[in-house]
Design an enzyme around this catalytic site. Structure first.
Site, PDB file in Angstrom:
ATOM      1  N   SER A 100       0.866  -1.189   0.000  1.00  0.00           N
ATOM      2  CA  SER A 100       0.000   0.000   0.000  1.00  0.00           C
ATOM      3  C   SER A 100       0.895   1.229   0.000  1.00  0.00           C
ATOM      4  CB  SER A 100      -0.914   0.001   1.229  1.00  0.00           C
ATOM      5  OG  SER A 100      -1.838  -1.060   1.150  1.00  0.00           O
ATOM      6  N   LYS A 175      -7.366   1.770  -2.534  1.00  0.00           N
ATOM      7  CA  LYS A 175      -6.878   1.308  -1.221  1.00  0.00           C
ATOM      8  C   LYS A 175      -6.842   2.457  -0.221  1.00  0.00           C
ATOM      9  CE  LYS A 175      -5.245  -1.093   2.105  1.00  0.00           C
ATOM     10  NZ  LYS A 175      -4.043  -1.897   2.212  1.00  0.00           N
ATOM     11  N   LYS A 243       0.675   5.720   8.174  1.00  0.00           N
ATOM     12  CA  LYS A 243       1.229   5.941   6.833  1.00  0.00           C
ATOM     13  C   LYS A 243       0.110   6.078   5.811  1.00  0.00           C
ATOM     14  CE  LYS A 243       2.075   2.431   4.523  1.00  0.00           C
ATOM     15  NZ  LYS A 243       1.391   1.528   3.551  1.00  0.00           N
TER      16      LYS A 243
END
Length: 299
Positions: A100, A175, A243
């Site tokens: 990701s 995502k 993140k």
């Protein structure tokens, strides 16, 4: 091993990568793996895979290279440079990055790989450690349809919901939206848990009935026991969700989309990390609500 199946190199054998690579081995694929921790390479070998001593060694004879590492810097580190994937994989290789990362990193990787004759899909996943183990991940893919179709059998060995979302970077954009929804959902569940407990309600009964109605969700199903038992062993670490919230807030700013609730939850995730809880599962957002509510935080 079936000789007609493509040879797979797997880079990154963490919480997600280890069970995913093992599922490919179980499906009959010849998998050669590399990761920084030798014990995790040994685990792959014990499951029937082959260990490699470097990225270059792992990818040299592969038909398909799959990467599952934490963030954009790690993807760039394994992809580029003299020992990286692009310099050592054969032309015609299909690179499936399941990390990701930022959409722009995926777009840049696809462009740079094309110059080497290497095709790329960005294919991040949702479903956490349990989804990886059970091979029921949701996989959102960006790239060319012909490459997506070629990757189909491999992806179906790893997940249940597999969708081509658009060109390079599209999988990462979807995502990012996924991580926004998950974080806000966990935060809402955590607030409900503290509210219910402070009200003296039977928490187990309450969560059961809530999960049977419109408030029910995959998040509540997967994380209910984490909340009840205060078990925050990482399936998906706060550090990684921090993140991801950075990725979605930055990407939303770039396209002019307002994320008022997402921005608040991003700050709550950041505060939890600053308090030393970054290595815990993201269901540990409950601990932040406990602190805010003056409730003792259970260790």
């Amino acid at each position: 091993m079936s000789s007609n199946l493509p040879k797979v190199a797997w880079i990154g054998l963490g919480i997600m990568g280890s069970p995913m690579s093992e599922n490919l081995i179980g499906a009959g694929y010849d998998v050669t793996g590399y990761t920084l921790e030798r014990a995790k390479v040994d685990r792959l070998v014990a499951a029937g895979g082959t260990g490699a001593a470097s990225v270059a060694e792992a990818v040299r004879d592969a038909d398909v290279v799959i990467t599952m590492v934490p963030a954009s810097p790690q993807v760039e580190a394994i992809a580029y440079g003299p020992d990286g994937i692009l310099e050592n994989a054969r032309p015609g290789t299909l690179l499936i990055d399941m990390s990701s990362i930022t959409p722009q990193t995926s777009v840049d990787l696809a462009r740079n790989a094309k110059a080497k004759g290497i095709r790329v899909l960005d294919a991040p996943v949702s479903g956490g450690e349990a989804g990886a183990i059970e091979a029921v991940l949701s996989i959102m893919v960006g790239g060319e349809r012909t490459d997506f179709e070629q990757a189909g059998p491999i992806l179906r060995a790893l997940g249940r919901t597999i969708v081509l979302c658009g060109p390079h970077g599209s999988g990462q954009t979807v995502k990012a939206a996924n991580q926004l929804i998950v974080a806000v959902n966990i935060q809402a569940c955590a607030e409900a848990v503290v509210f219910l407990e402070k009200s003296g309600v039977d928490l187990t009964a309450a969560l059961d009935v809530l999960n049977g109605g419109l408030a029910g969700s995959t998040v509540l199903t997967r994380k209910k026991d984490n909340f009840l038992k205060r078990d925050f062993a990482p399936g998906f670490r706060i550090d990684l969700h921090h993140k991801d919230m950075g990725i979605v807030t930055d990407a939303a700013r770039n396209v002019g989309a307002a994320l008022p609730v997402g921005a608040v939850v991003a700050q709550l995730v950041a505060s939890l990390r600053a308090q030393g809880d970054g290595g815990l599962d993201h269901s540990a957002l409950l601990r932040a609500v406990e602190r805010l509510s003056g409730q003792p935080v259970q260790s």
